[in-house]
Motif scaffolding. Structure first.
Motif, short mmCIF file in Angstrom:
data_model
loop_
_atom_site.label_atom_id
_atom_site.label_comp_id
_atom_site.label_asym_id
_atom_site.label_seq_id
_atom_site.Cartn_x
_atom_site.Cartn_y
_atom_site.Cartn_z
N ASP A 17 0.83 -1.20 0.00
CA ASP A 17 0.00 0.00 0.00
C ASP A 17 0.86 1.25 0.00
N VAL A 18 0.39 2.30 -0.69
CA VAL A 18 1.04 3.61 -0.63
C VAL A 18 -0.04 4.67 -0.45
N LEU A 19 0.34 5.79 0.16
CA LEU A 19 -0.61 6.87 0.42
C LEU A 19 -0.63 7.88 -0.71
N LEU A 20 -1.84 8.18 -1.17
CA LEU A 20 -2.07 9.29 -2.08
C LEU A 20 -2.69 10.40 -1.24
N HIS A 21 -1.86 11.36 -0.84
CA HIS A 21 -2.35 12.44 0.03
C HIS A 21 -3.37 13.29 -0.71
N TYR A 22 -4.29 13.87 0.04
CA TYR A 22 -5.32 14.72 -0.57
C TYR A 22 -4.68 15.81 -1.45
N THR A 23 -3.53 16.34 -1.03
CA THR A 23 -2.88 17.42 -1.79
C THR A 23 -2.29 16.92 -3.12
N GLU A 24 -2.21 15.60 -3.29
CA GLU A 24 -1.63 15.03 -4.51
C GLU A 24 -2.70 14.53 -5.47
N VAL A 25 -3.97 14.74 -5.13
CA VAL A 25 -5.07 14.28 -5.99
C VAL A 25 -5.33 15.31 -7.09
N VAL A 26 -5.49 14.84 -8.31
CA VAL A 26 -5.87 15.68 -9.44
C VAL A 26 -7.21 15.15 -9.96
N GLY A 27 -8.24 16.00 -9.91
CA GLY A 27 -9.58 15.56 -10.31
C GLY A 27 -10.27 14.84 -9.16
N THR A 28 -10.94 13.76 -9.47
CA THR A 28 -11.68 13.01 -8.44
C THR A 28 -11.16 11.58 -8.35
N VAL A 29 -11.33 10.99 -7.17
CA VAL A 29 -10.89 9.62 -6.92
C VAL A 29 -12.05 8.85 -6.29
N LYS A 30 -12.29 7.63 -6.77
CA LYS A 30 -13.35 6.80 -6.23
C LYS A 30 -12.77 5.48 -5.74
N GLN A 31 -13.28 5.03 -4.61
CA GLN A 31 -12.81 3.77 -4.05
C GLN A 31 -13.08 2.62 -5.02
#
Length: 310
Positions: free
Chosen positions: A30-44
Motif C-alpha cells: 500500500d502507498v498513500l495518495l495524500h489529498y494534496t496530490e489528488v488531481v480531479g476526483t478519486v473513487k474507491q
C-alpha cells in the motif's frame, strides 16, 4: 511487482483515510495518495495511474501530478535551489524537488550551476531506492541528439553546457523541435570566459564534423573581430586626455588580456588595422591617437608629436 520511486504505475484505490488521503494498493503493498496530490476526483475501487516518490519522512507515496521524467530517463530540469552541503534541487513537476548531489557537480565553484539554470539530468536511485539526479553524459544524451547539418557552418547558435572542463566545454547546440540538439565542443582557446554547467551561450559553428558533431567558438570571425577590437581601442584612445595609452605591440600578453579581454594576437591585428588606416601611431611603447583622428569626432587630441608608424 516491486513498487519503485520514479515510476508511473496503475494502482487500485483501496480505502480513504481522513485526514490524510487515499491508500492505494497493488495487492501486496500500500502507498498513500495524500489529498494534496489528488488531481480531479478519486473513487474507491477504481484503478488510477500515479507517480511514486518518497515523502519528507522517506515513505513511499503517490501523486497524480505528471512528472517531467521517469526512472532511467533524461530531461532538462531547472535548478530551483542550492543547498551549501547537499547540492542542487531541481524541479521535476510534482511539487517535490529532485536532489542533484554536489558529487555530481564540477569541483571548481565557478563551473557549478546557478539558480534558474537548466541541466540535462538522468533520474536514478540512491542505495536506499530514493530518487536521485545525475548529470547526463554523452551516453545518456546520445539517443536524444541529432547530426548537425552542413548548413550550420559559420552560423551563430545557442548552446547549453552539459560538461564544463578547463581545457574545453562540451555543449548541446539547440536544434529547435528536433530532440535536444547536436553535440558540440568549445575549445578553451575559443572561449571568452569559463562556462558553468547549465549555462546558455551564443556560439559560432566553425566546423561540422562527419559524425554530426560541431566545433564551436564564442569569438567572431577574425576579420569581424579585428574590426570590433579596433573600434574598442579607438574609443579608449578618444576618451583619454592626450589621446594616448600605455599599451603597444610590445606590451606583455597577460596585461593585454587583463586590460582588454582579448589575446595579444587580436590586439596586434586591431592595432595594425588602425595604424594602416593612419588613425594611430606608436612612440616609446605608447600608442597615440593622431590629432586628425580625434578631430573627426569633435575631440581635441593633445597627443605628443611622433612618427607616423612604429
Amino acid at each position: 511487482m516491486t513498487l519503485q520511486a520514479g515510476t508511473a504505475v496503475k494502482l487500485q484505490v483501496a480505502r480513504e483515510k481522513a485526514p490524510y488521503g487515499y491508500f492505494l494498493t497493488d495487492g501486496s503493498q500500500d502507498v498513500l495518495l495524500h489529498y494534496t496530490e489528488v488531481v480531479g476526483t478519486v473513487k474507491q475501487g477504481e484503478q488510477i495511474e500515479v507517480y511514486l516518490f518518497h515523502d519528507t519522512e522517506d515513505r513511499l507515496a503517490a501523486t497524480m501530478r505528471r512528472p517531467r521524467l521517469l526512472l532511467g530517463e533524461t530531461a532538462l530540469l531547472e535548478v530551483t535551489d542550492i543547498h551549501p552541503r547537499f547540492g542542487c534541487f531541481l524541479d521535476i513537476g510534482i511539487g517535490r524537488n529532485l536532489l542533484l548531489p554536489f558529487r555530481e557537480l564540477p569541483d571548481l565553484p565557478e563551473l557549478r550551476p546557478q539558480v534558474g539554470d537548466k541541466l540535462y539530468v538522468l533520474l536514478d536511485h540512491d542505495k536506499q531506492g530514493r530518487m536521485l539526479g545525475r548529470l547526463a553524459g554523452e551516453q545518456g544524451l546520445a539517443e536524444l541528439v541529432f547530426h548537425a547539418p552542413e548548413s550550420w557552418k559559420n552560423q551563430w547558435m545557442e548552446a547549453r553546457v552539459y560538461k564544463p572542463l578547463q581545457d574545453g566545454t562540451f555543449v548541446i547546440v539547440e536544434g529547435g523541435v528536433l530532440g535536444f540538439g547536436a553535440f558540440g565542443m568549445i575549445h578553451a582557446s575559443e572561449r571568452t570566459h569559463l562556462l558553468r554547467v547549465g549555462e546558455v551561450v551564443k556560439v559560432r559553428v566553425t566546423h561540422v564534423r562527419e559524425d554530426g558533431r560541431v566545433n564551436l567558438s564564442m569569438k567572431p570571425l577574425k576579420q569581424i573581430g579585428r574590426d570590433e577590437d579596433a573600434e574598442r581601442l579607438l574609443e579608449v584612445l578618444r576618451q583619454r586626455e592626450g589621446g594616448g595609452m600605455s599599451y603597444s605591440d610590445q606590451t606583455p600578453a597577460d596585461i593585454i588580456t587583463k586590460r582588454f579581454g582579448i589575446s595579444k594576437a587580436a590586439f596586434k591585428r586591431a592595432l595594425g588595422k588602425l595604424m594602416k588606416e593612419g588613425l594611430v601611431y606608436q612612440k616609446e611603447n605608447w600608442t597615440y591617437l593622431k590629432p586628425e583622428a580625434g578631430a573627426e569626432k569633435g575631440l581635441e587630441a593633445k597627443a605628443d608629436k611622433g612618427p607616423e608608424e612604429a
